[in-house]
Design an enzyme around this catalytic site. Structure first.
Site, PDB file in Angstrom:
ATOM      1  N   LEU A  65       0.833  -1.206   0.000  1.00 41.53           N
ATOM      2  CA  LEU A  65       0.000   0.000   0.000  1.00 41.53           C
ATOM      3  C   LEU A  65       0.866   1.254   0.000  1.00 41.53           C
ATOM      4  CD1 LEU A  65      -2.426  -1.504   2.638  1.00 41.53           C
ATOM      5  CD2 LEU A  65      -3.028  -0.952   0.265  1.00 41.53           C
ATOM      6  N   PRO A  66       0.284   2.427  -0.351  1.00 38.31           N
ATOM      7  CA  PRO A  66       1.129   3.616  -0.497  1.00 38.31           C
ATOM      8  C   PRO A  66       1.799   4.086   0.792  1.00 38.31           C
ATOM      9  CG  PRO A  66      -1.024   3.933  -1.573  1.00 38.31           C
ATOM     10  CD  PRO A  66      -1.100   2.645  -0.815  1.00 38.31           C
ATOM     11  N   THR A  96       6.338   0.770   2.173  1.00 43.21           N
ATOM     12  CA  THR A  96       7.326   1.546   2.935  1.00 43.21           C
ATOM     13  C   THR A  96       6.570   2.501   3.848  1.00 43.21           C
ATOM     14  OG1 THR A  96       8.833   1.484   1.045  1.00 43.21           O
ATOM     15  CG2 THR A  96       9.307   3.091   2.778  1.00 43.21           C
ATOM     16  N   LYS A 171      14.935   0.329   5.088  1.00 41.77           N
ATOM     17  CA  LYS A 171      14.368   0.874   3.843  1.00 41.77           C
ATOM     18  C   LYS A 171      14.433   2.406   3.836  1.00 41.77           C
ATOM     19  CE  LYS A 171      11.966   1.437   0.124  1.00 41.77           C
ATOM     20  NZ  LYS A 171      12.503   1.192  -1.195  1.00 41.77           N
ATOM     21  N   LYS A 246       7.402  11.171   0.423  1.00 43.84           N
ATOM     22  CA  LYS A 246       6.919  10.478   1.622  1.00 43.84           C
ATOM     23  C   LYS A 246       8.093   9.849   2.380  1.00 43.84           C
ATOM     24  CE  LYS A 246       5.946   6.350   0.966  1.00 43.84           C
ATOM     25  NZ  LYS A 246       5.904   4.910   0.990  1.00 43.84           N
TER      26      LYS A 246
HETATM   27  P1  NAD Z   1       0.725   2.565  -6.011  1.00 43.95           P
HETATM   28  O1  NAD Z   1       0.089   3.829  -5.571  1.00 43.95           O
HETATM   29  O2  NAD Z   1       1.030   2.346  -7.441  1.00 43.95           O
HETATM   30  O3  NAD Z   1      -0.184   1.320  -5.516  1.00 43.95           O
HETATM   31  C1  NAD Z   1      -0.830   1.270  -4.288  1.00 43.95           C
HETATM   32  C2  NAD Z   1      -2.149   0.525  -4.466  1.00 43.95           C
HETATM   33  O4  NAD Z   1      -2.796   0.437  -3.182  1.00 43.95           O
HETATM   34  C3  NAD Z   1      -3.131   1.247  -5.392  1.00 43.95           C
HETATM   35  O5  NAD Z   1      -3.570   0.362  -6.410  1.00 43.95           O
HETATM   36  C4  NAD Z   1      -4.269   1.689  -4.469  1.00 43.95           C
HETATM   37  O6  NAD Z   1      -5.541   1.679  -5.095  1.00 43.95           O
HETATM   38  C5  NAD Z   1      -4.181   0.613  -3.391  1.00 43.95           C
HETATM   39  N1  NAD Z   1      -4.819   1.022  -2.123  1.00 43.95           N
HETATM   40  C6  NAD Z   1      -4.688   2.184  -1.444  1.00 43.95           C
HETATM   41  N2  NAD Z   1      -5.416   2.159  -0.314  1.00 43.95           N
HETATM   42  C7  NAD Z   1      -6.030   0.943  -0.291  1.00 43.95           C
HETATM   43  C8  NAD Z   1      -6.929   0.315   0.611  1.00 43.95           C
HETATM   44  N3  NAD Z   1      -7.360   0.945   1.726  1.00 43.95           N
HETATM   45  N4  NAD Z   1      -7.362  -0.921   0.328  1.00 43.95           N
HETATM   46  C9  NAD Z   1      -6.945  -1.564  -0.800  1.00 43.95           C
HETATM   47  N5  NAD Z   1      -6.104  -1.027  -1.696  1.00 43.95           N
HETATM   48  C10 NAD Z   1      -5.653   0.219  -1.451  1.00 43.95           C
HETATM   49  O7  NAD Z   1       2.040   2.403  -5.129  1.00 43.95           O
HETATM   50  P2  NAD Z   1       3.358   1.546  -5.486  1.00 43.95           P
HETATM   51  O8  NAD Z   1       4.254   2.355  -6.349  1.00 43.95           O
HETATM   52  O9  NAD Z   1       2.954   0.178  -5.893  1.00 43.95           O
HETATM   53  O10 NAD Z   1       4.053   1.540  -4.037  1.00 43.95           O
HETATM   54  C11 NAD Z   1       3.538   0.749  -2.971  1.00 43.95           C
HETATM   55  C12 NAD Z   1       4.525   0.812  -1.810  1.00 43.95           C
HETATM   56  O11 NAD Z   1       5.786   0.290  -2.249  1.00 43.95           O
HETATM   57  C13 NAD Z   1       4.805   2.237  -1.314  1.00 43.95           C
HETATM   58  O12 NAD Z   1       4.889   2.241   0.086  1.00 43.95           O
HETATM   59  C14 NAD Z   1       6.128   2.599  -1.962  1.00 43.95           C
HETATM   60  O13 NAD Z   1       6.856   3.544  -1.187  1.00 43.95           O
HETATM   61  C15 NAD Z   1       6.816   1.241  -2.014  1.00 43.95           C
HETATM   62  N6  NAD Z   1       7.794   1.091  -3.098  1.00 43.95           N
HETATM   63  C16 NAD Z   1       7.490   1.466  -4.361  1.00 43.95           C
HETATM   64  C17 NAD Z   1       8.447   1.317  -5.372  1.00 43.95           C
HETATM   65  C18 NAD Z   1       8.170   1.731  -6.795  1.00 43.95           C
HETATM   66  O14 NAD Z   1       9.116   1.740  -7.614  1.00 43.95           O
HETATM   67  N7  NAD Z   1       6.931   2.047  -7.168  1.00 43.95           N
HETATM   68  C19 NAD Z   1       9.704   0.767  -5.062  1.00 43.95           C
HETATM   69  C20 NAD Z   1       9.978   0.358  -3.756  1.00 43.95           C
HETATM   70  C21 NAD Z   1       9.007   0.527  -2.772  1.00 43.95           C
END
Ligand code: NAD
Length: 295
Positions: A65-66, A96, A171, A246
């Site tokens: 999740l975000p 994260t 992280k 964030k």
């Molecule tokens: P994203 O925003 O693309 O995906 C998050 C998903 O969570 C979305 O589809 C959203 O609809 C869903 N969501 C939000 N609230 C929800 C809820 N209450 N119930 C169900 N679903 C819900 O984010 P991301 O890029 O996939 O990143 C996710 C996590 O991974 C973050 O914490 C980010 O910091 C970490 N991260 C991301 C990357 C990257 O390259 N994108 C790399 C390393 C770590």
């Protein structure tokens, strides 16, 4: 084969789920975005209508999740995972988030008889697609050993960081370095252009010199030298600038004991980049801001 519930099917969650499906697990998925769920149903996942549905008839629940507030709501909310789970489960949160929230969730989950780890990742969307993520796991060693083979189907380097919350601690420190590296790399390319040095030449030389970093050789912030990097696709995320902001806020607010001068500056730069309507761009787009700066 495990029965796995997966919550959060965004940039990272989607390819991680696809890898679990590829490894023949039964994966039940949930997201607030219908299209994200439908895509995975088309690829063999089962659909969960809500959180109560996700915990029904699974062994493991993984969340991606975000931010901390979303994770908190999903785990600790009135109809959250910990109140709707009817039997002991294994929870792995790969988002994260801040150390405190991860530890609060772990404490509550353990008091209800569950196993729980924080398992944030590094490696970006490409790492998730190619199942080469790095996982940083916080939790009991026995819980780490249990979940390691599953994480190894989505990643390549699986580390035990310490007790609950320590995965998040690693992280946050990692991303502090990443942000500063990305800004430094962007400054070097902006300077090279002013000096009349080609970006290809800077890339070629710095790649094998002391300026080398992941930001340069795996995620180069200028179009050209590395055809797969987001810079070649209009900085389409990837890892959004908002997510990096964030993480920098996490680093700066968690460090009450120590000043982080570059961490603070990096946070200010990402804050102003996001405020200029760039929050959804890839974080390597910070190059655009640096290159536009004039004396
Ligand atoms: P994203 O925003 O693309 O995906 C998050 C998903 O969570 C979305 O589809 C959203 O609809 C869903 N969501 C939000 N609230 C929800 C809820 N209450 N119930 C169900 N679903 C819900 O984010 P991301 O890029 O996939 O990143 C996710 C996590 O991974 C973050 O914490 C980010 O910091 C970490 N991260 C991301 C990357 C990257 O390259 N994108 C790399 C390393 C770590």
């Amino acid at each position: 084969m495990k029965k796995i519930g997966f919550i959060g099917l965004g940039h990272m969650g989607q390819p991680m789920c696809l890898n679990l499906l590829k490894n023949k697990h039964q994966v039940k998925v949930y997201d607030l975005v219908t299209e994200a769920v439908d895509y995975l149903i088309d690829h063999g996942a089962l659909k969960a209508n809500d959180l109560a549905d996700i915990v029904d008839d699974v062994d493991i629940v993984i969340s991606m999740l975000p931010e901390g507030k979303h994770v908190s709501q999903v785990y600790l909310g009135e109809k959250g995972l910990l109140s709707v789970a009817k039997k002991p489960l294994f929870f792995a949160d790969c988002s994260t988030i801040d150390v405190q929230t991860a530890q609060t969730i772990a404490q509550k989950a353990k008091s209800l008889g569950h196993q729980v780890v924080d398992a944030p990742v590094s490696g970006g969307v490409k790492g998730a697609e190619n199942a080469v993520l790095t996982f940083m796991v916080g939790g009991a060693l026995s819980d780490f050993e249990y979940i390691k083979p599953i994480l190894a189907q989505m990643g390549k380097n699986i580390f035990h960081a310490g007790d609950n919350g320590m995965g998040q601690a690693v992280k946050i420190c990692n991303n502090l370095m990443l942000a500063i590296n990305m800004i430094g790399t962007s400054e070097a390319f902006a300077l090279a252009e002013k000096l009349g040095l080609s970006k290809e030449k800077l890339f070629e030389v710095a790649s094998t010199s002391s300026g080398q970093s992941w930001s340069l050789t795996s995620y180069c912030p200028v179009p050209g030298p590395l055809p797969a990097s987001p810079a070649n696709f209009g900085y389409k995320a990837g890892f959004t600038a908002q997510m990096m902001l964030k993480d920098l806020k996490l680093a700066n607010t968690l460090s009450s004991e120590i000043q982080l001068p570059l961490g603070q500056k990096a946070m200010d730069l990402y804050e102003s980049f996001c405020a200029d309507n760039n929050a959804g761009l890839d974080f390597s787009g910070i190059y655009l801001k640096i290159a536009a700066n004039k004396k």
